[in-house]
Design an enzyme around this catalytic site. Structure first.
Site, PDB file in Angstrom:
ATOM      1  N   ASP A 137       2.238   2.670   2.551  1.00  0.00           N
ATOM      2  CA  ASP A 137       2.119   3.458   3.773  1.00  0.00           C
ATOM      3  C   ASP A 137       3.380   3.328   4.631  1.00  0.00           C
ATOM      4  O   ASP A 137       4.023   2.283   4.656  1.00  0.00           O
ATOM      5  CB  ASP A 137       0.886   3.022   4.571  1.00  0.00           C
ATOM      6  CG  ASP A 137      -0.396   3.393   3.850  1.00  0.00           C
ATOM      7  OD1 ASP A 137      -0.313   4.150   2.872  1.00  0.00           O
ATOM      8  OD2 ASP A 137      -1.467   2.923   4.260  1.00  0.00           O
ATOM      9  N   CYS A 172      -2.617  -3.124   8.577  1.00  0.00           N
ATOM     10  CA  CYS A 172      -2.267  -1.772   9.014  1.00  0.00           C
ATOM     11  C   CYS A 172      -1.756  -1.806  10.457  1.00  0.00           C
ATOM     12  O   CYS A 172      -0.823  -1.085  10.805  1.00  0.00           O
ATOM     13  CB  CYS A 172      -3.475  -0.858   8.907  1.00  0.00           C
ATOM     14  SG  CYS A 172      -4.392  -1.049   7.356  1.00  0.00           S
ATOM     15  N   CYS A 183      -3.082   5.147   5.812  1.00  0.00           N
ATOM     16  CA  CYS A 183      -4.534   5.087   5.897  1.00  0.00           C
ATOM     17  C   CYS A 183      -5.027   5.379   7.322  1.00  0.00           C
ATOM     18  O   CYS A 183      -4.239   5.429   8.269  1.00  0.00           O
ATOM     19  CB  CYS A 183      -5.001   3.704   5.466  1.00  0.00           C
ATOM     20  SG  CYS A 183      -4.631   2.447   6.684  1.00  0.00           S
ATOM     21  N   CYS A 206       0.818  -1.213   0.000  1.00  0.00           N
ATOM     22  CA  CYS A 206       0.000   0.000   0.000  1.00  0.00           C
ATOM     23  C   CYS A 206       0.851   1.262   0.000  1.00  0.00           C
ATOM     24  O   CYS A 206       0.349   2.352  -0.238  1.00  0.00           O
ATOM     25  CB  CYS A 206      -0.947   0.007   1.197  1.00  0.00           C
ATOM     26  SG  CYS A 206      -0.082   0.065   2.773  1.00  0.00           S
TER      27      CYS A 206
HETATM   28 FE1  FES Z   1      -1.561   0.750   4.188  1.00  0.00          FE
HETATM   29 FE2  FES Z   1      -3.463   0.655   5.992  1.00  0.00          FE
HETATM   30  S1  FES Z   1      -3.693   0.528   3.847  1.00  0.00           S
HETATM   31  S2  FES Z   1      -1.338   0.640   6.305  1.00  0.00           S
END
Ligand code: FES
Length: 150
Positions: free
Chosen positions: A37, A104, A60, A35
């Protein structure tokens, strides 16, 4: 019924301990390759106790909520206690997360480990690698599949 618990929404909207600690004793940065992140955690340590902790999360809402909750759960704890914090415990403290968002919470667990590992390395403290499975390889691969079977 909402997909997210009240607690998740609360920590997402009003995250605790956001920011950086300029003179941190340990800094951990982890990311999820899928993702994109990123979570960064800063700790201040006195006599083996985490006296202060702050985080920055570029990610997110669930990543923000889990990092916020993780900081609350490790503040005032010993490094050893903080190392036992699991993504499951963080998720439970938040009243749960949808299954596809569990990865996450893994970032929060890894960020804590990575910050403690950094502290140990900076201070030449011997450590047991088995206690840092994620932090040691955080940038090398994505743990999503390991944690929630996706
Ligand atoms: Fe990447 Fe939540 S979608 S940490």
């Amino acid at each position: 019924m909402s997909l997210y618990s009240e607690k998740v929404m609360d920590h997402f909207r009003n995250p605790r301990n956001v920011g950086i600690i300029e003179d941190a004793d340990g800094v951990g940065e982890v990311g999820n390759a899928k993702c994109g992140d990123i979570m960064k955690m800063y700790i201040k340590v006195r006599d083996g106790i985490i006296v202060d902790v702050k985080f920055e999360t570029f990610g997110c809402g669930s990543a923000i909520a889990t990092s916020s909750m993780a900081t609350e759960m490790i503040k005032g704890k010993s490094l050893d206690e903080a190392l036992t914090l699991t993504n499951k415990a963080v998720t439970e403290a938040l009243g749960g997360l949808p299954a596809y968002k569990l990865h996450c919470s893994v970032l929060a667990e890894q960020a804590v480990q990575a910050a403690i590992l950094d502290y140990y390395k900076r201070n030449g403290v011997p450590y047991d690698e088995a206690k840092f499975p994620c932090a040691l390889c955080a940038h090398e691969h994505d743990h999503t599949a390991d944690e929630d079977g996706e």
